[in-house]
Design an enzyme around this catalytic site. Structure first.
Site, PDB file in Angstrom:
ATOM      1  N   ASP A  16      50.313   7.262  32.980  1.00  0.00           N
ATOM      2  CA  ASP A  16      49.557   8.123  33.901  1.00  0.00           C
ATOM      3  C   ASP A  16      48.610   7.255  34.716  1.00  0.00           C
ATOM      4  O   ASP A  16      48.229   6.167  34.282  1.00  0.00           O
ATOM      5  CB  ASP A  16      48.774   9.180  33.135  1.00  0.00           C
ATOM      6  CG  ASP A  16      48.052  10.151  34.075  1.00  0.00           C
ATOM      7  OD1 ASP A  16      48.676  10.599  35.052  1.00  0.00           O
ATOM      8  OD2 ASP A  16      46.869  10.443  33.854  1.00  0.00           O
ATOM      9  N   SER A  17      48.219   7.775  35.876  1.00  0.00           N
ATOM     10  CA  SER A  17      47.271   7.034  36.711  1.00  0.00           C
ATOM     11  C   SER A  17      45.893   6.985  36.052  1.00  0.00           C
ATOM     12  O   SER A  17      45.084   6.131  36.371  1.00  0.00           O
ATOM     13  CB  SER A  17      47.160   7.703  38.080  1.00  0.00           C
ATOM     14  OG  SER A  17      46.793   9.062  37.911  1.00  0.00           O
ATOM     15  N   CYS A  79      52.399  12.045  35.001  1.00  0.00           N
ATOM     16  CA  CYS A  79      51.525  12.124  36.172  1.00  0.00           C
ATOM     17  C   CYS A  79      52.323  12.828  37.252  1.00  0.00           C
ATOM     18  O   CYS A  79      53.426  12.385  37.593  1.00  0.00           O
ATOM     19  CB  CYS A  79      51.158  10.704  36.605  1.00  0.00           C
ATOM     20  SG  CYS A  79      50.331  10.588  38.203  1.00  0.00           S
ATOM     21  N   GLU A 164      37.070  14.132  35.087  1.00  0.00           N
ATOM     22  CA  GLU A 164      36.841  12.726  34.707  1.00  0.00           C
ATOM     23  C   GLU A 164      35.358  12.418  34.519  1.00  0.00           C
ATOM     24  O   GLU A 164      34.995  11.486  33.821  1.00  0.00           O
ATOM     25  CB  GLU A 164      37.478  11.783  35.721  1.00  0.00           C
ATOM     26  CG  GLU A 164      38.984  11.970  35.777  1.00  0.00           C
ATOM     27  CD  GLU A 164      39.784  10.677  35.830  1.00  0.00           C
ATOM     28  OE1 GLU A 164      39.268   9.681  36.354  1.00  0.00           O
ATOM     29  OE2 GLU A 164      40.938  10.688  35.350  1.00  0.00           O
ATOM     30  N   CYS A 198      48.811  19.462  37.823  1.00  0.00           N
ATOM     31  CA  CYS A 198      48.110  18.197  37.609  1.00  0.00           C
ATOM     32  C   CYS A 198      47.717  18.162  36.147  1.00  0.00           C
ATOM     33  O   CYS A 198      47.220  19.157  35.620  1.00  0.00           O
ATOM     34  CB  CYS A 198      46.863  18.097  38.482  1.00  0.00           C
ATOM     35  SG  CYS A 198      45.829  16.672  38.058  1.00  0.00           S
ATOM     36  N   HIS A 200      45.342  16.856  34.599  1.00  0.00           N
ATOM     37  CA  HIS A 200      43.914  16.991  34.281  1.00  0.00           C
ATOM     38  C   HIS A 200      43.518  18.468  34.121  1.00  0.00           C
ATOM     39  O   HIS A 200      42.549  18.783  33.439  1.00  0.00           O
ATOM     40  CB  HIS A 200      43.043  16.430  35.415  1.00  0.00           C
ATOM     41  CG  HIS A 200      42.931  14.945  35.421  1.00  0.00           C
ATOM     42  ND1 HIS A 200      43.973  14.120  35.745  1.00  0.00           N
ATOM     43  CD2 HIS A 200      41.868  14.133  35.161  1.00  0.00           C
ATOM     44  CE1 HIS A 200      43.553  12.858  35.686  1.00  0.00           C
ATOM     45  NE2 HIS A 200      42.295  12.850  35.329  1.00  0.00           N
TER      46      HIS A 200
END
Length: 280
Positions: A16-17, A79, A164, A198, A200
């Site tokens: 993942d990024s 991702c 994040e 996504c 996240h």
């Protein structure tokens, strides 16, 4: 074929990024706990969502090569941006030269395959990063399988940063959650299913559910990707035989280790040890 790649069985690679792929890894390990995994987060160059196709492809290719070097025969791009912008090019252009027997899988297809059983009225919404929405990967994949489904997408540029920066539970976040959900439902008031495009976004689920009408199903990718991987390994015993099974998991990041460890606990609810790695 790369002469230096090992033929010995190895772990499953999860790339993942940043941190989002940890939500995917978590669900995969719930479903397939016996396998070994290497998680690689390119945190130093995250987020990918705003970058060009060429850059995302190049970064993803570097990460996949690194995971192959580390012994993985199977890599999951956990991702959406990498799945949207790099997966097909890597499968078609790079794997034949690197090693035609290795595999790279994404998260978009498994998410899309479950849609037909979930939507009642064929109206679907996508909440994702700008890169994923712009790539049109979800509408393209959905229409391959379900040509009659109407798909509307809205980019949520703030959501990744909120997660994040550990702001996902704070009330300032509510404004941005409501804003993008309202935009989506204004685009198509008939939506009955929303895909969180996504990795996240599952961290924001409690707040998303607060602002999304009750009759709308919200699809979080982890469980679908995990079931799809389980099914894939069952259908491909030759690949399953190349995956080691000692129940181990190791973590690598291109960013500072302590930063990764701190944020990773938000995603995994456990303390982990991480090593630094460089990609080029």
């Amino acid at each position: 074929m790369n002469q230096h790649l090992s033929h010995a069985p190895g772990p499953i690679g999860v790339f993942d990024s940043g941190y989002g792929g940890l939500t995917i890894l978590d669900k995969i390990r719930e479903v397939l706990p016996e396998y070994d995994y290497i998680y690689l987060g390119d945190n130093a160059r995250a987020p990918y969502g705003t970058r060009s196709f060429e850059v995302v492809y190049e970064f993803t290719r570097q990460a996949v090569s690194k995971l192959f070097d580390m012994g993985c025969h199977l890599v999951i791009l956990a991702c959406n941006t990498a799945s949207a912008k790099a997966l097909r090019s890597i499968q078609m252009n790079d794997l034949p030269n690197i090693d035609p027997a290795r595999r790279v899988l994404g998260v978009i297809r498994p998410t899309v395959e479950c849609i037909g059983n979930i939507t009642q009225n064929q109206h679907i919404g996508i909440l994702a990063t700008a890169g994923t929405v712009k790539s049109e990967s979800y509408p393209l994949e959905i229409h391959k399988l379900f040509p009659d489904i109407r798909v509307s997408g809205v980019a949520c540029p703030m959501w990744v940063s909120l997660v994040e920066n550990n702001e996902s539970q704070n009330e300032g976040t509510d404004y941005f959650i409501r804003k993008y959900i309202d935009q989506l439902l204004t685009k198509d008031p008939q939506i009955d299913t929303v895909i969180l495009g996504c990795t996240h976004f599952p961290i924001l689920l409690p707040k998303i559910r607060q602002y999304i009408p009750e009759h709308i199903s919200v699809i979080s990718q982890g469980e679908y990707v995990a079931q799809s991987l389980k099914d894939y390994l069952r259908r491909h015993p030759e690949m399953d035989a190349k995956c080691t099974k000692n129940g181990n998991c190791s973590f690598y990041t291109t960013e500072a280790e302590e930063k990764f460890t701190e944020s990773a606990s938000t995603f995994l609810q456990q303390q982990i040890r991480v090593k630094h790695i460089t990609l080029e």
